[in-house]
Design a protein around this motif. Sequence first.
Motif, mmCIF file in Angstrom:
data_model
loop_
_atom_site.group_PDB
_atom_site.id
_atom_site.type_symbol
_atom_site.label_atom_id
_atom_site.label_comp_id
_atom_site.label_asym_id
_atom_site.label_seq_id
_atom_site.Cartn_x
_atom_site.Cartn_y
_atom_site.Cartn_z
ATOM 1 N N LEU A 92 3.744 32.180 -7.649
ATOM 2 C CA LEU A 92 5.178 32.317 -7.717
ATOM 3 C C LEU A 92 5.770 33.683 -6.846
ATOM 4 O O LEU A 92 6.782 33.919 -6.433
ATOM 5 C CB LEU A 92 5.732 32.571 -9.072
ATOM 6 C CG LEU A 92 5.869 31.083 -10.084
ATOM 7 C CD1 LEU A 92 6.217 31.578 -11.340
ATOM 8 C CD2 LEU A 92 6.625 30.192 -9.105
ATOM 9 N N ILE A 93 4.691 34.598 -6.784
ATOM 10 C CA ILE A 93 5.036 35.994 -6.361
ATOM 11 C C ILE A 93 5.532 35.828 -4.679
ATOM 12 O O ILE A 93 6.685 36.520 -4.650
ATOM 13 C CB ILE A 93 3.955 37.022 -6.536
ATOM 14 C CG1 ILE A 93 3.569 37.403 -7.789
ATOM 15 C CG2 ILE A 93 4.210 38.273 -5.473
ATOM 16 C CD1 ILE A 93 2.339 37.887 -8.202
ATOM 17 N N PHE A 95 7.378 33.574 -3.370
ATOM 18 C CA PHE A 95 8.629 33.069 -3.319
ATOM 19 C C PHE A 95 9.602 33.990 -3.852
ATOM 20 O O PHE A 95 10.706 33.970 -3.478
ATOM 21 C CB PHE A 95 8.588 31.621 -4.099
ATOM 22 C CG PHE A 95 7.572 30.559 -3.660
ATOM 23 C CD1 PHE A 95 8.267 30.082 -2.431
ATOM 24 C CD2 PHE A 95 6.441 30.296 -3.977
ATOM 25 C CE1 PHE A 95 7.592 28.798 -1.883
ATOM 26 C CE2 PHE A 95 5.875 29.345 -3.169
ATOM 27 C CZ PHE A 95 5.953 28.579 -2.186
ATOM 28 N N ALA A 96 9.073 34.662 -5.217
ATOM 29 C CA ALA A 96 10.234 35.451 -5.544
ATOM 30 C C ALA A 96 10.542 36.615 -4.551
ATOM 31 O O ALA A 96 11.363 37.203 -4.438
ATOM 32 C CB ALA A 96 9.317 36.165 -6.728
ATOM 33 N N TRP A 97 9.502 37.031 -3.818
ATOM 34 C CA TRP A 97 9.471 38.235 -2.746
ATOM 35 C C TRP A 97 10.601 37.550 -1.760
ATOM 36 O O TRP A 97 11.305 38.479 -1.226
ATOM 37 C CB TRP A 97 8.152 38.481 -2.159
ATOM 38 C CG TRP A 97 8.330 39.608 -1.138
ATOM 39 C CD1 TRP A 97 8.464 39.387 0.044
ATOM 40 C CD2 TRP A 97 8.380 41.092 -1.333
ATOM 41 N NE1 TRP A 97 8.553 40.562 0.659
ATOM 42 C CE2 TRP A 97 8.644 41.488 -0.039
ATOM 43 C CE3 TRP A 97 8.671 41.679 -2.349
ATOM 44 C CZ2 TRP A 97 8.758 42.867 0.057
ATOM 45 C CZ3 TRP A 97 8.866 43.070 -2.463
ATOM 46 C CH2 TRP A 97 8.852 43.459 -1.068
ATOM 47 N N LYS A 98 10.618 36.196 -1.189
ATOM 48 C CA LYS A 98 11.389 36.027 -0.102
ATOM 49 C C LYS A 98 12.637 35.920 -0.818
ATOM 50 O O LYS A 98 13.846 35.921 -0.025
ATOM 51 C CB LYS A 98 10.799 34.500 0.137
ATOM 52 C CG LYS A 98 9.761 34.291 1.154
ATOM 53 C CD LYS A 98 9.426 33.090 1.221
ATOM 54 C CE LYS A 98 8.187 32.935 2.026
ATOM 55 N NZ LYS A 98 7.541 31.648 2.208
ATOM 56 N N TYR A 99 12.930 35.640 -2.178
ATOM 57 C CA TYR A 99 14.161 35.607 -2.815
ATOM 58 C C TYR A 99 14.763 36.712 -2.682
ATOM 59 O O TYR A 99 15.860 36.945 -2.554
ATOM 60 C CB TYR A 99 14.112 34.997 -4.368
ATOM 61 C CG TYR A 99 15.263 34.967 -5.120
ATOM 62 C CD1 TYR A 99 16.276 34.021 -4.772
ATOM 63 C CD2 TYR A 99 15.485 35.578 -6.175
ATOM 64 C CE1 TYR A 99 17.363 34.200 -5.273
ATOM 65 C CE2 TYR A 99 16.458 35.713 -7.010
ATOM 66 C CZ TYR A 99 17.477 34.735 -6.559
ATOM 67 O OH TYR A 99 18.832 34.667 -7.495
ATOM 68 N N VAL A 100 14.067 37.827 -2.996
ATOM 69 C CA VAL A 100 14.603 39.366 -3.103
ATOM 70 C C VAL A 100 15.034 39.631 -1.628
ATOM 71 O O VAL A 100 15.801 40.167 -1.274
ATOM 72 C CB VAL A 100 13.692 40.264 -3.724
ATOM 73 C CG1 VAL A 100 14.057 41.510 -3.439
ATOM 74 C CG2 VAL A 100 13.520 39.901 -5.244
ATOM 75 N N MET A 101 13.919 39.446 -0.525
ATOM 76 C CA MET A 101 14.365 39.667 0.861
ATOM 77 C C MET A 101 15.750 39.171 1.343
ATOM 78 O O MET A 101 16.505 39.680 2.062
ATOM 79 C CB MET A 101 13.312 39.246 1.786
ATOM 80 C CG MET A 101 11.969 39.959 1.567
ATOM 81 S SD MET A 101 12.403 41.911 1.834
ATOM 82 C CE MET A 101 12.048 42.685 0.395
ATOM 83 N N SER A 102 16.059 37.959 0.790
ATOM 84 C CA SER A 102 17.096 37.212 1.236
ATOM 85 C C SER A 102 18.366 37.933 0.599
ATOM 86 O O SER A 102 19.264 37.888 1.046
ATOM 87 C CB SER A 102 17.158 35.722 0.847
ATOM 88 O OG SER A 102 17.270 35.372 -0.568
ATOM 89 N N THR A 124 12.442 39.622 -10.626
ATOM 90 C CA THR A 124 11.361 38.168 -10.749
ATOM 91 C C THR A 124 10.103 38.752 -10.444
ATOM 92 O O THR A 124 8.972 38.281 -10.777
ATOM 93 C CB THR A 124 11.910 37.426 -9.737
ATOM 94 O OG1 THR A 124 12.471 37.622 -8.485
ATOM 95 C CG2 THR A 124 13.164 36.931 -10.412
ATOM 96 N N VAL A 125 9.985 39.367 -8.947
ATOM 97 C CA VAL A 125 8.699 40.014 -8.440
ATOM 98 C C VAL A 125 8.139 41.028 -9.330
ATOM 99 O O VAL A 125 6.993 40.718 -9.769
ATOM 100 C CB VAL A 125 9.143 40.865 -7.179
ATOM 101 C CG1 VAL A 125 8.043 41.354 -6.545
ATOM 102 C CG2 VAL A 125 9.603 39.782 -6.169
ATOM 103 N N ILE A 126 8.882 41.958 -10.011
ATOM 104 C CA ILE A 126 8.386 42.771 -10.954
ATOM 105 C C ILE A 126 7.466 41.942 -12.079
ATOM 106 O O ILE A 126 6.469 42.356 -12.689
ATOM 107 C CB ILE A 126 9.391 43.853 -11.547
ATOM 108 C CG1 ILE A 126 9.614 44.644 -10.367
ATOM 109 C CG2 ILE A 126 8.905 44.506 -12.672
ATOM 110 C CD1 ILE A 126 11.033 45.570 -10.359
ATOM 111 N N SER A 127 8.173 40.968 -12.638
ATOM 112 C CA SER A 127 7.667 40.335 -13.431
ATOM 113 C C SER A 127 6.357 39.535 -13.440
ATOM 114 O O SER A 127 5.531 39.438 -14.298
ATOM 115 C CB SER A 127 8.813 39.398 -14.067
ATOM 116 O OG SER A 127 8.542 38.442 -15.207
#
Length: 156
Positions: A92-93, A95-102, A124-127
């Motif tokens: 999941l990490i 995908f969460a990173w891509k979400y934050v970058m977007s 999300t990434v932190i979690s």
Amino acid sequence: MEEALLLIMLGIMVVVMGIQITARYVFASSLSWSEEITRFLFICSGFLSASYCIKKSLSVKIDQLVNMLPGRGVHIFRLISYSIQLVFFSYLIPFAWKYVMSGIESGQLSPACGIPMYVIQSFTVISFVLCVIRLIQKWLYRLQIILGEREEKEED
């Protein structure tokens, strides 16, 4: 760490909603930012609670069958369970990173407070990273029990 952050977030939510209730019913005026802040704190605390639950072994599980396993079987089964969870959160990490970058690229701000949305999305990434760290800790602990290097504590 997670417990302290969760308590702080809960305290802030209580104070902010208390101010909102007071403003609404005593002063007949509503605050535009209070519900948004509370919502964001609730979302962030929900993500952080995942790693806290892993740390404290508070996940939903059925232990009757696992506890019937002989000898080290319980520990081996839990090691397998931690491994599956570790793969899941590691998956999941990115995908969460891509979400934050977007979120950073879009420059989107929250409507009432003007908070950059990537700040909220970064939880999300932190979690997921905290979940991976906690699962590695649990995995190593179980491995030490299996190898006879450590005694099991009652709480785990």
